[in-house]
Design a protein around this motif. Structure first.
Motif, PDB file in Angstrom:
ATOM      1  N   GLY A 299      -6.494   0.865  25.485  1.00 41.28           N
ATOM      2  CA  GLY A 299      -6.689  -0.435  26.112  1.00 41.28           C
ATOM      3  C   GLY A 299      -6.535  -1.581  25.131  1.00 41.28           C
ATOM      4  N   PRO A 300      -6.461  -2.811  25.647  1.00 44.96           N
ATOM      5  CA  PRO A 300      -6.329  -3.983  24.774  1.00 44.96           C
ATOM      6  C   PRO A 300      -7.599  -4.206  23.959  1.00 44.96           C
ATOM      7  N   VAL A 301      -7.440  -4.442  22.668  1.00 45.53           N
ATOM      8  CA  VAL A 301      -8.565  -4.699  21.776  1.00 45.53           C
ATOM      9  C   VAL A 301      -8.220  -5.922  20.932  1.00 45.53           C
ATOM     10  N   LYS A 302      -8.999  -6.969  21.068  1.00 46.92           N
ATOM     11  CA  LYS A 302      -8.752  -8.188  20.306  1.00 46.92           C
ATOM     12  C   LYS A 302      -9.048  -7.949  18.829  1.00 46.92           C
ATOM     13  N   GLY A 303      -8.076  -8.316  17.991  1.00 49.98           N
ATOM     14  CA  GLY A 303      -8.245  -8.159  16.553  1.00 49.98           C
ATOM     15  C   GLY A 303      -8.177  -6.726  16.078  1.00 49.98           C
ATOM     16  N   ARG A 304      -7.509  -5.866  16.864  1.00 52.00           N
ATOM     17  CA  ARG A 304      -7.469  -4.425  16.540  1.00 52.00           C
ATOM     18  C   ARG A 304      -6.990  -4.169  15.112  1.00 52.00           C
ATOM     19  N   TRP A 305      -5.822  -4.698  14.766  1.00 47.41           N
ATOM     20  CA  TRP A 305      -5.221  -4.364  13.483  1.00 47.41           C
ATOM     21  C   TRP A 305      -5.952  -5.023  12.319  1.00 47.41           C
ATOM     22  N   THR A 306      -6.496  -6.200  12.558  1.00 50.20           N
ATOM     23  CA  THR A 306      -7.297  -6.844  11.514  1.00 50.20           C
ATOM     24  C   THR A 306      -8.516  -5.994  11.184  1.00 50.20           C
ATOM     25  N   GLU A 307      -9.199  -5.533  12.221  1.00 48.73           N
ATOM     26  CA  GLU A 307     -10.400  -4.723  12.004  1.00 48.73           C
ATOM     27  C   GLU A 307     -10.069  -3.378  11.374  1.00 48.73           C
ATOM     28  N   LEU A 308      -9.010  -2.747  11.860  1.00 44.61           N
ATOM     29  CA  LEU A 308      -8.612  -1.467  11.267  1.00 44.61           C
ATOM     30  C   LEU A 308      -8.257  -1.637   9.793  1.00 44.61           C
ATOM     31  N   GLY A 309      -7.596  -2.749   9.464  1.00 45.91           N
ATOM     32  CA  GLY A 309      -7.240  -3.008   8.073  1.00 45.91           C
ATOM     33  C   GLY A 309      -8.466  -3.187   7.182  1.00 45.91           C
ATOM     34  N   ILE A 310      -9.438  -3.967   7.663  1.00 48.06           N
ATOM     35  CA  ILE A 310     -10.661  -4.202   6.881  1.00 48.06           C
ATOM     36  C   ILE A 310     -11.441  -2.906   6.706  1.00 48.06           C
ATOM     37  N   ILE A 311     -11.580  -2.142   7.790  1.00 43.60           N
ATOM     38  CA  ILE A 311     -12.337  -0.889   7.728  1.00 43.60           C
ATOM     39  C   ILE A 311     -11.637   0.121   6.821  1.00 43.60           C
ATOM     40  N   ALA A 312     -10.301   0.220   6.922  1.00 38.32           N
ATOM     41  CA  ALA A 312      -9.561   1.152   6.071  1.00 38.32           C
ATOM     42  C   ALA A 312      -9.707   0.782   4.599  1.00 38.32           C
ATOM     43  N   LEU A 313      -9.621  -0.524   4.296  1.00 38.07           N
ATOM     44  CA  LEU A 313      -9.779  -0.974   2.907  1.00 38.07           C
ATOM     45  C   LEU A 313     -11.181  -0.675   2.406  1.00 38.07           C
ATOM     46  N   ARG A 314     -12.162  -0.879   3.254  1.00 40.72           N
ATOM     47  CA  ARG A 314     -13.556  -0.628   2.884  1.00 40.72           C
ATOM     48  C   ARG A 314     -13.777   0.831   2.517  1.00 40.72           C
ATOM     49  N   PHE A 315     -13.313   1.735   3.374  1.00 36.35           N
ATOM     50  CA  PHE A 315     -13.505   3.156   3.101  1.00 36.35           C
ATOM     51  C   PHE A 315     -12.663   3.621   1.915  1.00 36.35           C
ATOM     52  N   ALA A 316     -11.483   3.045   1.743  1.00 35.57           N
ATOM     53  CA  ALA A 316     -10.636   3.419   0.603  1.00 35.57           C
ATOM     54  C   ALA A 316     -11.329   3.074  -0.716  1.00 35.57           C
ATOM     55  N   LEU A 317     -11.908   1.880  -0.786  1.00 33.81           N
ATOM     56  CA  LEU A 317     -12.603   1.479  -2.009  1.00 33.81           C
ATOM     57  C   LEU A 317     -13.844   2.333  -2.251  1.00 33.81           C
ATOM     58  N   LEU A 318     -14.645   2.519  -1.205  1.00 35.72           N
ATOM     59  CA  LEU A 318     -15.885   3.267  -1.348  1.00 35.72           C
ATOM     60  C   LEU A 318     -15.625   4.713  -1.750  1.00 35.72           C
ATOM     61  N   LEU A 319     -14.733   5.379  -1.020  1.00 33.35           N
ATOM     62  CA  LEU A 319     -14.492   6.800  -1.278  1.00 33.35           C
ATOM     63  C   LEU A 319     -13.777   7.018  -2.607  1.00 33.35           C
ATOM     64  N   THR A 320     -12.880   6.108  -2.967  1.00 38.84           N
ATOM     65  CA  THR A 320     -12.178   6.243  -4.252  1.00 38.84           C
ATOM     66  C   THR A 320     -13.158   6.161  -5.408  1.00 38.84           C
ATOM     67  N   LEU A 321     -14.072   5.172  -5.359  1.00 39.32           N
ATOM     68  CA  LEU A 321     -15.072   5.037  -6.420  1.00 39.32           C
ATOM     69  C   LEU A 321     -15.972   6.267  -6.489  1.00 39.32           C
ATOM     70  N   LEU A 322     -16.418   6.726  -5.323  1.00 38.34           N
ATOM     71  CA  LEU A 322     -17.339   7.865  -5.301  1.00 38.34           C
ATOM     72  C   LEU A 322     -16.714   9.116  -5.895  1.00 38.34           C
ATOM     73  N   PHE A 323     -15.536   9.483  -5.397  1.00 36.75           N
ATOM     74  CA  PHE A 323     -14.940  10.761  -5.793  1.00 36.75           C
ATOM     75  C   PHE A 323     -14.180  10.674  -7.109  1.00 36.75           C
ATOM     76  N   LEU A 324     -13.944   9.462  -7.595  1.00 35.84           N
ATOM     77  CA  LEU A 324     -13.297   9.303  -8.896  1.00 35.84           C
ATOM     78  C   LEU A 324     -14.326   9.359 -10.025  1.00 35.84           C
ATOM     79  N   LEU A 325     -15.522   8.796  -9.774  1.00 36.08           N
ATOM     80  CA  LEU A 325     -16.509   8.665 -10.845  1.00 36.08           C
ATOM     81  C   LEU A 325     -17.644   9.679 -10.781  1.00 36.08           C
ATOM     82  N   LEU A 326     -17.779  10.388  -9.638  1.00 34.40           N
ATOM     83  CA  LEU A 326     -18.865  11.350  -9.502  1.00 34.40           C
ATOM     84  C   LEU A 326     -18.317  12.745  -9.224  1.00 34.40           C
TER      85      LEU A 326
END
Length: 342
Positions: A176-203
């Motif tokens: 269905g139609p979702v306002k701001g779909r790609w903006t939100e997906l982009g922010i969420i993807a960037l958030r998880f990429a940063l978090l998971l990269t730091l976690l699994f790279l340093l721990l």
């Protein structure tokens, strides 16, 4: 009652309680940024240490405080214009892995019809049943959970963080139609990429998974423990019931006593009655609005509910257990069941 509520609204406006509180929110935002910076610094300094789980818990708290700000921006409490608040809410929600579009659609329906069967999504069936009809229809594992759902409520909240991320992505990836779909997906993807990269790279891998588990568990429990006291255990409204706006909002909402510490802990959700009556009212003005609303309720014989935080949890647990009784066999004697198990 409608005319009287109009007078209350006029008093609230004339008192200036609907004016924006820019300095307050600037200080809250700065405090969150300082706390986040401290958590990141602590993470980097600790390195390969199980004390990292303390940082994980701190992040769960910080992310919940960000969620409170996103909630307030969505209600137009922070910035001057609606579009600006929407943009801020979308960024804040995405930064903690949640979809603003999903939350806004769900929360708007809740505010329009709190605790009304068939219209409030917050009492729709999920793992937990909030009305007897849903509990009676539970089957399999959900039936076992429902029978003891009051006692299991807080343990289940440890999974709520994962559930919020899942529901957000499910909504954003729907057809269905979702306002701001790609903006939100982009922010969420960037958030998880940063978090998971730091976690699994340093721990180490095991520690990274433990860190993620603690962060999600604290986030889920804190979120659930802040929102649950608002309406759970308050009157449930039948689908065809006729209630004026004021009575509907006040009778289904519960305030939490405690003053400034409760306001800080719950992001203003402790003034749930006033928040439902005046959704765009900034957090620091809710305490003064409470005095006006309480006097109005006393004058017009409208029940106004306020209790302590711990007492509210007891009410929620008892209510959920009472609803969960509908999932049990009505012909099954508890004493007989006990002897059968023996």
């Amino acid at each position: 009652m409608a005319k009287a509520y109009t007078k209350v609204s006029q008093v609230v406006r004339e008192t200036g309680l609907l004016r924006r509180a820019r300095v307050f929110y600037a200080l809250v935002g700065a405090g969150i940024l300082v706390a986040l910076g401290g958590a990141i610094a602590g993470f980097l300094l600790l390195g390969d240490s199980w004390f990292q789980l303390l940082i994980a818990g701190a992040l769960g708290v910080i992310f919940t405080q960000v969620a409170f700000l996103a909630h307030e921006a969505a209600h137009r409490q922070i910035l001057a214009s609606g579009p600006a608040n929407d943009r801020l809410a979308r960024i804040l929600a995405g930064s903690i892995g949640m979809s603003y579009a999903w939350w806004d659609a769900k929360h708007s329906r809740h505010h329009a019809n709190p605790n009304r069967v068939g219209k409030d999504p917050d009492i729709e069936i999920d793992t937990i049943s909030f009305v007897e009809e849903d509990a009676a229809g539970a089957r399999g594992l959900r039936r076992l959970i429902t029978q003891r759902q009051g006692w299991l409520f807080f343990p289940l909240l440890t999974l709520e963080g994962v559930n919020l991320h899942y529901l957000s992505l499910k909504h954003l990836l729907s057809r269905g139609p979702v306002k701001g779909r790609w903006t939100e997906l982009g922010i969420i993807a960037l958030r998880f990429a940063l978090l998971l990269t730091l976690l699994f790279l340093l721990l180490p891998v095991g520690m990274a998974f433990a860190f993620l588990g603690v962060q999600l568990a604290v986030f889920g429990v804190y979120m659930g423990a802040s929102f649950a006291p608002n309406h759970k255990g308050m009157p449930v409204i039948a689908p065809d019931a006729k209630l004026d706006f004021f009575s509907k909002q006040v009778r289904t909402s519960r305030n939490i006593a405690g003053g400034w510490w409760a306001t800080w802990l719950m992001g203003g959700l402790n003034y749930q009655v006033e928040h439902h009556l005046f959704p765009s009212m900034p957090r620091p003005h809710l305490a003064k609005a409470r005095e006006i609303v309480r006097d109005f309720c006393a004058t017009n014989d409208v029940p106004y509910t306020e209790t302590s935080l711990l007492r509210s949890y007891g009410i929620v647990i008892a209510y959920l257990n009472r609803v969960g009784l509908a999932a049990r066999d009505p012909f099954d004697c508890p004493m007989a069941s006990q002897y059968r198990r023996a």
